[in-house]
Scaffold this active site. Sequence first.
Site, PDB file in Angstrom:
ATOM      1  N   SER A 144       0.850  -1.194   0.000  1.00  0.00           N
ATOM      2  CA  SER A 144       0.000   0.000   0.000  1.00  0.00           C
ATOM      3  C   SER A 144       0.880   1.236   0.000  1.00  0.00           C
ATOM      4  CB  SER A 144      -0.901   0.031   1.233  1.00  0.00           C
ATOM      5  OG  SER A 144      -1.557   1.293   1.353  1.00  0.00           O
ATOM      6  N   TYR A 158      -2.021  -0.360  10.281  1.00  0.00           N
ATOM      7  CA  TYR A 158      -2.124  -0.826   8.897  1.00  0.00           C
ATOM      8  C   TYR A 158      -0.887  -0.420   8.102  1.00  0.00           C
ATOM      9  CZ  TYR A 158      -3.811  -1.326   4.094  1.00  0.00           C
ATOM     10  OH  TYR A 158      -3.946  -1.668   2.763  1.00  0.00           O
TER      11      TYR A 158
END
Length: 249
Positions: A144, A158
């Site tokens: 990501s 995350y």
Amino acid sequence: MSKNLSGKVALVTGGSRGIGAATARALAEKGANVAISYSASPDKADAVVRDLTKLGVRAAAFKADQANKAEVERLVTTVAERFGRLDILVNNAGVLVGGALGDPSVDVAQLERQFAVNVGGVVTAVRAAAKVMGEGGRIITVGSCLAARVPFPGIADYSATKGAVANYAKGWARDLGPKGITVNTVQPGPINTDMNPDNSDFSAPQKAATALGRYGRPEEVAAAIAFLASPEASYITGTTLDGDGGFCA
């Protein structure tokens, strides 16, 4: 379209929807036989398999919890045994759990499961795949852009999981280079999926933060993954490719 992956076998974790499903189709269109894993969507997984077989390749879906080490190891070995080999591993399965540091309402157990899925599941899959892959193998992890940029609060956990797999890939590239196996990471930005839909309360600021001013499509990320899986990417390893519309520019 070039069938430059004919005869290859690919495993795409979390392949029942979104980026995973788009990647499975992209690899199948290039001739690869494709196995996908899923955790809780058998109907969606079966639908993907049907689409893949229409492309003239072998395909199958396997249920596996990416947080469960034994299930991930069994997934990889089962695919290699069922298809006779494993050439491409795409670590796509992942979860997103938010929560600001110090927020008493945060479910710590879910944060720990997020780490187990996003990091532990990837580590286990790569270790298992390295045992059965031969020269020319490809390992690609979907990370990501939030590994490189944390633009708002509540996503530290995350972001840390995605930063971990990006750095693992650099080390694995060194470890597996002598075997002729490449290891790379693709880092999407805002992509229109169930996890981050284009019509959410948070979509407008995400679009504004990209250079292109829009969300990406799963197929755009899948195209980058398919390239890294191809023979043309044989001298690319240990790299991080941002498919983020300029989010980190």
